[in-house]
Design a protein around this motif. Structure first.
Motif, PDB file in Angstrom:
ATOM      1  N   MET A  24       0.823  -1.181   0.037  1.00 16.89           N
ATOM      2  CA  MET A  24       0.201   0.130  -0.007  1.00 16.89           C
ATOM      3  C   MET A  24       0.959   1.230   0.116  1.00 16.89           C
ATOM      4  O   MET A  24       1.887   1.133   0.871  1.00 16.89           O
ATOM      5  CB  MET A  24      -0.922   0.105   1.156  1.00 16.89           C
ATOM      6  N   GLN A  25       0.685   2.202  -0.988  1.00 13.31           N
ATOM      7  CA  GLN A  25       1.375   3.369  -1.127  1.00 13.31           C
ATOM      8  C   GLN A  25       1.038   4.307   0.315  1.00 13.31           C
ATOM      9  O   GLN A  25      -0.269   4.640   0.316  1.00 13.31           O
ATOM     10  CB  GLN A  25       1.323   3.937  -2.562  1.00 13.31           C
ATOM     11  N   LEU A  26       1.760   5.074   0.733  1.00 10.70           N
ATOM     12  CA  LEU A  26       1.704   6.060   1.723  1.00 10.70           C
ATOM     13  C   LEU A  26       1.743   7.420   1.130  1.00 10.70           C
ATOM     14  O   LEU A  26       2.826   7.568   0.656  1.00 10.70           O
ATOM     15  CB  LEU A  26       2.677   5.893   3.031  1.00 10.70           C
ATOM     16  N   ILE A  27       0.787   8.335   1.315  1.00  9.28           N
ATOM     17  CA  ILE A  27       0.997   9.659   0.931  1.00  9.28           C
ATOM     18  C   ILE A  27       0.724  10.335   2.237  1.00  9.28           C
ATOM     19  O   ILE A  27      -0.433  10.368   2.921  1.00  9.28           O
ATOM     20  CB  ILE A  27      -0.041  10.067  -0.028  1.00  9.28           C
ATOM     21  N   LYS A  28       1.830  11.106   2.734  1.00  8.50           N
ATOM     22  CA  LYS A  28       1.855  11.754   3.939  1.00  8.50           C
ATOM     23  C   LYS A  28       1.969  13.241   3.818  1.00  8.50           C
ATOM     24  O   LYS A  28       2.731  13.623   3.180  1.00  8.50           O
ATOM     25  CB  LYS A  28       2.721  11.151   4.786  1.00  8.50           C
ATOM     26  N   ASP A  29       1.066  14.180   4.729  1.00 10.62           N
ATOM     27  CA  ASP A  29       1.441  15.616   4.715  1.00 10.62           C
ATOM     28  C   ASP A  29       1.582  16.262   3.378  1.00 10.62           C
ATOM     29  O   ASP A  29       2.552  17.168   3.197  1.00 10.62           O
ATOM     30  CB  ASP A  29       2.745  15.664   5.487  1.00 10.62           C
ATOM     31  N   MET A  30       0.522  16.007   2.772  1.00  8.80           N
ATOM     32  CA  MET A  30       0.342  16.764   1.326  1.00  8.80           C
ATOM     33  C   MET A  30      -1.066  17.280   1.224  1.00  8.80           C
ATOM     34  O   MET A  30      -1.915  17.056   2.074  1.00  8.80           O
ATOM     35  CB  MET A  30       0.702  15.639   0.347  1.00  8.80           C
ATOM     36  N   GLU A  31      -1.029  18.122   0.162  1.00  9.25           N
ATOM     37  CA  GLU A  31      -2.447  18.738  -0.024  1.00  9.25           C
ATOM     38  C   GLU A  31      -2.759  18.535  -1.548  1.00  9.25           C
ATOM     39  O   GLU A  31      -1.991  18.308  -2.555  1.00  9.25           O
ATOM     40  CB  GLU A  31      -2.269  20.339   0.171  1.00  9.25           C
ATOM     41  N   PHE A  32      -4.084  18.326  -1.858  1.00  9.96           N
ATOM     42  CA  PHE A  32      -4.613  18.230  -3.136  1.00  9.96           C
ATOM     43  C   PHE A  32      -5.775  19.301  -3.394  1.00  9.96           C
ATOM     44  O   PHE A  32      -6.655  19.475  -2.471  1.00  9.96           O
ATOM     45  CB  PHE A  32      -5.123  16.583  -3.266  1.00  9.96           C
TER      46      PHE A  32
END
Length: 290
Positions: free
Chosen positions: A1-9
């Protein structure tokens, strides 16, 4: 599973069609359909500000998240959701969904939430404001509910509720196969036109409760003093642990209470017009009325 952390979309469909994602401390800004047509998604400690983020999502977890007012209509046409410890300030959540688990969730604009949903397992839910929560939904189990929303549980089927405090108007209209245990139901015109509504150990307040009901059952319930003209045109079997302020033209069955205020049995009563009104005494028990 890919982790996406501390980002904005933001913008239109930034994560459209994604699979196997863990979003942690992610913020979804203004825009639409951020996580549309996705599967196997985990969102933890996230903030959702844009419209319609979770549409057509299959298998997802939302934990310790926040849906801002702009994140309206966020969860539609999706299935297999588990949501925990989350706050929602946006309206029109949960539409046309199946297999929903909810625990420790607060919805502060409950307008049109949980519409046409199937198989809901809910623990410790708070609903504030809004109208018509749970409209047309079915196969619902709730343990722990606080609600001041208007017109809750209309046209629902196959529902079991425990430990609820509901303050509303026109609750449980046109329902079928609903049982409520150990709860407080406050508001006018409770349970009109219901079928197989059963209330167990409940306290009921509000004018004209439980009229036009079919196969209505009350076990060990209490009524507030404003509960007048109860049971009009209903088929009912009820044991009331206390007085009833008023009864009007119940059509059939049996009611046992400590005492009665106004009893209206007039020429407008509907057939078979054979409901028995009894008083508690040493020989009376619930089986006498059921």
């Amino acid at each position: 599973m890919q982790l996406i952390k501390d980002m904005e979309f933001g913008g239109e469909r930034p994560l459209f069609g994604s699979r196997d994602l863990h979003l942690d401390h992610v913020t979804v800004r203004a825009g639409e359909s951020a996580i549309k047509e996705c599967s196997n998604i985990i969102a933890t400690n996230c903030r959702f500000e844009g419209n319609y983020p979770f549409w057509h999502v299959h298998g997802f977890v939302i934990d310790r998240c926040f849906f801002d007012v702009g994140g309206r209509s966020a969860l539609w046409y999706s299935d297999h959701l588990k949501m925990t410890d989350t706050r929602i300030d946006a309206p029109k959540m949960f539409r046309e969904m199946t297999d929903i688990e909810i625990e420790n969730v607060e919805i502060n604009d409950a307008d049109e939430v949980f519409w046409r949903c199937n198989r809901l397992d809910i623990k410790n839910l708070k609903l504030h404001d809004g109208r018509y929560p749970f409209m047309f939904s079915r196969n619902i189990r709730i343990d722990g509910l606080e609600s001041d929303s208007k017109y809750v549980f209309q046209y629902v089927k196959d529902v079991e509720i425990h430990h609820a405090r509901i303050t509303t108007k026109d609750a449980f209209w046109e329902v079928e196969n609903v049982t409520v245990y150990d709860s407080e139901l406050n508001g006018e015109y409770l349970g009109w036109h219901s079928r197989n509504l059963r209330l167990v150990n409940c306290h009921i307040t509000g004018e004209q409760p439980l009229c036009y009901a079919r196969d209505l059952v009350l076990e060990n319930c209490t009524f507030g003093p404003e509960c007048d003209r109860a049971f009009e045109y209903s088929s009912v079997r009820a044991t009331i642990n206390g007085p009833i302020s008023g009864v009007k033209n119940p059509s059939s069955g049996c009611i046992v209470a400590e005492s009665y205020g106004d009893i209206i049995l007039d020429e407008n009563i509907k057939a078979p017009a054979d409901c028995e009104l009894k008083l508690w005494d040493e020989q009376t028990c619930f089986s006498d009325c059921v």
